[in-house]
Design a protein around this motif. Structure first.
Motif, PDB file in Angstrom:
ATOM      1  N   ARG A 130       2.780   8.734   3.811  1.00  0.00           N
ATOM      2  CA  ARG A 130       3.769   8.007   3.094  1.00  0.00           C
ATOM      3  C   ARG A 130       3.639   6.699   3.000  1.00  0.00           C
ATOM      4  O   ARG A 130       4.203   5.943   2.175  1.00  0.00           O
ATOM      5  CB  ARG A 130       5.262   8.455   3.738  1.00  0.00           C
ATOM      6  N   VAL A 131       3.109   6.084   4.225  1.00  0.00           N
ATOM      7  CA  VAL A 131       2.930   4.636   4.302  1.00  0.00           C
ATOM      8  C   VAL A 131       1.745   4.085   3.820  1.00  0.00           C
ATOM      9  O   VAL A 131       1.764   3.220   3.019  1.00  0.00           O
ATOM     10  CB  VAL A 131       3.350   4.120   5.807  1.00  0.00           C
ATOM     11  N   VAL A 132       0.541   4.468   4.261  1.00  0.00           N
ATOM     12  CA  VAL A 132      -0.723   4.019   3.817  1.00  0.00           C
ATOM     13  C   VAL A 132      -1.091   4.067   2.518  1.00  0.00           C
ATOM     14  O   VAL A 132      -1.504   3.173   1.895  1.00  0.00           O
ATOM     15  CB  VAL A 132      -1.917   4.797   4.638  1.00  0.00           C
ATOM     16  N   PRO A 133      -0.670   5.119   1.714  1.00  0.00           N
ATOM     17  CA  PRO A 133      -0.887   5.105   0.091  1.00  0.00           C
ATOM     18  C   PRO A 133      -0.026   3.878  -0.401  1.00  0.00           C
ATOM     19  O   PRO A 133      -0.607   3.408  -1.257  1.00  0.00           O
ATOM     20  CB  PRO A 133      -0.362   6.371  -0.445  1.00  0.00           C
ATOM     21  N   LEU A 134       1.285   3.784   0.137  1.00  0.00           N
ATOM     22  CA  LEU A 134       1.725   2.742  -0.527  1.00  0.00           C
ATOM     23  C   LEU A 134       1.114   1.282  -0.168  1.00  0.00           C
ATOM     24  O   LEU A 134       1.322   0.307  -1.387  1.00  0.00           O
ATOM     25  CB  LEU A 134       3.490   2.308   0.002  1.00  0.00           C
ATOM     26  N   VAL A 135       0.651   1.161   0.894  1.00  0.00           N
ATOM     27  CA  VAL A 135      -0.195   0.011   0.928  1.00  0.00           C
ATOM     28  C   VAL A 135      -1.273  -0.277   0.282  1.00  0.00           C
ATOM     29  O   VAL A 135      -1.735  -1.382  -0.225  1.00  0.00           O
ATOM     30  CB  VAL A 135      -0.584   0.151   2.776  1.00  0.00           C
ATOM     31  N   GLY A 136      -2.078   0.776  -0.089  1.00  0.00           N
ATOM     32  CA  GLY A 136      -3.201   0.901  -0.660  1.00  0.00           C
ATOM     33  C   GLY A 136      -2.757   0.510  -2.061  1.00  0.00           C
ATOM     34  O   GLY A 136      -3.717  -0.207  -2.777  1.00  0.00           O
ATOM     35  N   GLN A 137      -1.926   1.128  -2.713  1.00  0.00           N
ATOM     36  CA  GLN A 137      -1.387   0.794  -4.076  1.00  0.00           C
ATOM     37  C   GLN A 137      -0.986  -0.743  -4.352  1.00  0.00           C
ATOM     38  O   GLN A 137      -1.322  -1.292  -5.223  1.00  0.00           O
ATOM     39  CB  GLN A 137      -0.202   1.544  -4.323  1.00  0.00           C
ATOM     40  N   ALA A 138      -0.185  -1.231  -3.161  1.00  0.00           N
ATOM     41  CA  ALA A 138       0.041  -2.725  -3.224  1.00  0.00           C
ATOM     42  C   ALA A 138      -1.180  -3.609  -3.202  1.00  0.00           C
ATOM     43  O   ALA A 138      -0.999  -4.645  -3.831  1.00  0.00           O
ATOM     44  CB  ALA A 138       0.946  -2.939  -2.125  1.00  0.00           C
ATOM     45  N   LEU A 139      -2.222  -3.168  -2.460  1.00  0.00           N
ATOM     46  CA  LEU A 139      -3.404  -4.119  -2.279  1.00  0.00           C
ATOM     47  C   LEU A 139      -4.469  -3.928  -3.446  1.00  0.00           C
ATOM     48  O   LEU A 139      -5.519  -4.373  -3.411  1.00  0.00           O
ATOM     49  CB  LEU A 139      -4.009  -3.834  -0.964  1.00  0.00           C
ATOM     50  N   GLY A 140      -4.274  -2.685  -4.097  1.00  0.00           N
ATOM     51  CA  GLY A 140      -5.106  -2.373  -5.108  1.00  0.00           C
ATOM     52  C   GLY A 140      -6.372  -1.758  -4.576  1.00  0.00           C
ATOM     53  O   GLY A 140      -7.544  -1.855  -5.245  1.00  0.00           O
ATOM     54  N   ILE A 141      -6.282  -1.133  -3.537  1.00  0.00           N
ATOM     55  CA  ILE A 141      -7.331  -0.517  -2.976  1.00  0.00           C
ATOM     56  C   ILE A 141      -7.570   0.891  -3.242  1.00  0.00           C
ATOM     57  O   ILE A 141      -6.483   1.631  -2.904  1.00  0.00           O
ATOM     58  CB  ILE A 141      -7.305  -0.605  -1.459  1.00  0.00           C
ATOM     59  N   GLY A 142      -8.606   1.609  -4.195  1.00  0.00           N
ATOM     60  CA  GLY A 142      -8.024   2.932  -4.463  1.00  0.00           C
ATOM     61  C   GLY A 142      -8.568   4.105  -3.674  1.00  0.00           C
ATOM     62  O   GLY A 142      -7.503   4.883  -3.659  1.00  0.00           O
TER      63      GLY A 142
END
Length: 292
Positions: A130-142
């Motif tokens: 739930r949390v890590v994917p949101l961080v990845g999307q915000a930073l643009g890390i695929g």
């Protein structure tokens, strides 16, 4: 006077005999029984079973899943040992140099060690989904835009990361205890002689820490090879056996496939592997250190 000595010995014997009996029954007897069952085809339920000799061991040596799990376990242990020992040493040096709030900060770092492995795994499972994917999307890390537990390349490092987060506390405390045994005169003399920070660590800190390093290495190797709860709770051994450590393989063979004889054979091989790694570490680390 003689009667007091005899009664004292009986008194102390009464305190020791119960732990010895419990240890013998729940550990020694269980280990011997496990070795015996590894030479049988016991399914874990039947009252009767057949002695089949080395058949279970021969089957394991020809089973690619066993070798894959053993390889995963070795890689898991290497990552765990390296991560915990390096991080614990850095934390110990940093915490030992603090002048204020040292006890409070050490207590905070020790909190994860007081929480059960399954509980920690369930907490991090939600963070990964739930949390890590949101961080990845915000930073643009695929690769962070989805749960790292869903891909074979990131699942094992993610499980090891959670294990390191929980396991680093105790080795840190052990390292701090070792650092506090180093005489301050050693550092003062080295500073007067113009030794750099790296030289002080290389020739003073590290030799004094060899005994505590040995303890931490043995503890972490044992934890790595016998790890089960983190991988089981986070991934169940998946995806595609990417995190199937040997503990999960033993569990599956015993409680899902009902092959307790095979599972005991796997546990016996694991015991030999852990013993070999621990003895090798003890031999290598015993060559260094400070000689009193």
């Amino acid at each position: 006077m003689v009667k007091r000595k005899i009664s004292g010995k009986i008194y102390y014997f009464g305190f020791t005999v119960i732990p010895v009996l419990l240890y013998t029954f729940f550990y020694v007897y269980s280990v011997i029984n496990g070795v015996r069952y590894s030479f049988t085809d016991w399914d874990g339920i039947s009252m009767t079973f057949e002695f089949i000799g080395l058949k279970n061991y021969r089957s394991l040596l020809q089973n690619p899943n066993f070798w894959g799990s053993l390889k995963t376990t070795v890689f898991y242990s290497i990552l765990l040992v390296a991560g915990v020992v390096i991080l614990a040493l850095l934390l110990a040096i940093s915490l030992n140099s603090l002048k204020r709030f040292r006890t409070l900060i050490k207590s905070v770092f020790f909190v994860p060690a007081m929480i059960g492995g399954i509980t920690i795994a369930l907490i991090w499972d939600q963070l990964f989904y739930r949390v890590v994917p949101l961080v990845g999307q915000a930073l643009g890390i695929g690769w962070l835009s989805q749960s790292v537990l869903m891909t074979g390349t990131t699942a094992l490092p993610a499980v090891v990361f959670v294990h390191i987060w929980q396991a680093v506390a105790l080795p840190t405390v052990i390292f701090i205890a070792g650092l506090q045994q180093i005489p301050d005169e050693q550092y003062e003399s080295a500073k007067i002689d113009g030794a750099t920070m790296f030289q002080r660590f290389r020739y003073i800190t590290f030799p004094y820490l060899v005994p505590t390093l040995t303890v931490n290495l043995v503890l972490m190797v044992k934890q790595g090879f016998t790890s089960f709860d983190f991988a089981f709770a986070l991934t169940g051994g998946g995806p595609v056996r990417a995190t199937e450590v040997i503990g999960i393989l033993i569990y599956n063979d015993a409680f899902k496939n009902m092959r307790f004889g095979m599972a005991n054979a796997e546990a016996c091989i694991l015991f030999v592997v852990v013993a070999a790694f621990s003895l090798t570490q003890l031999k290598l680390t015993s060559k260094g250190g400070v000689r009193e």
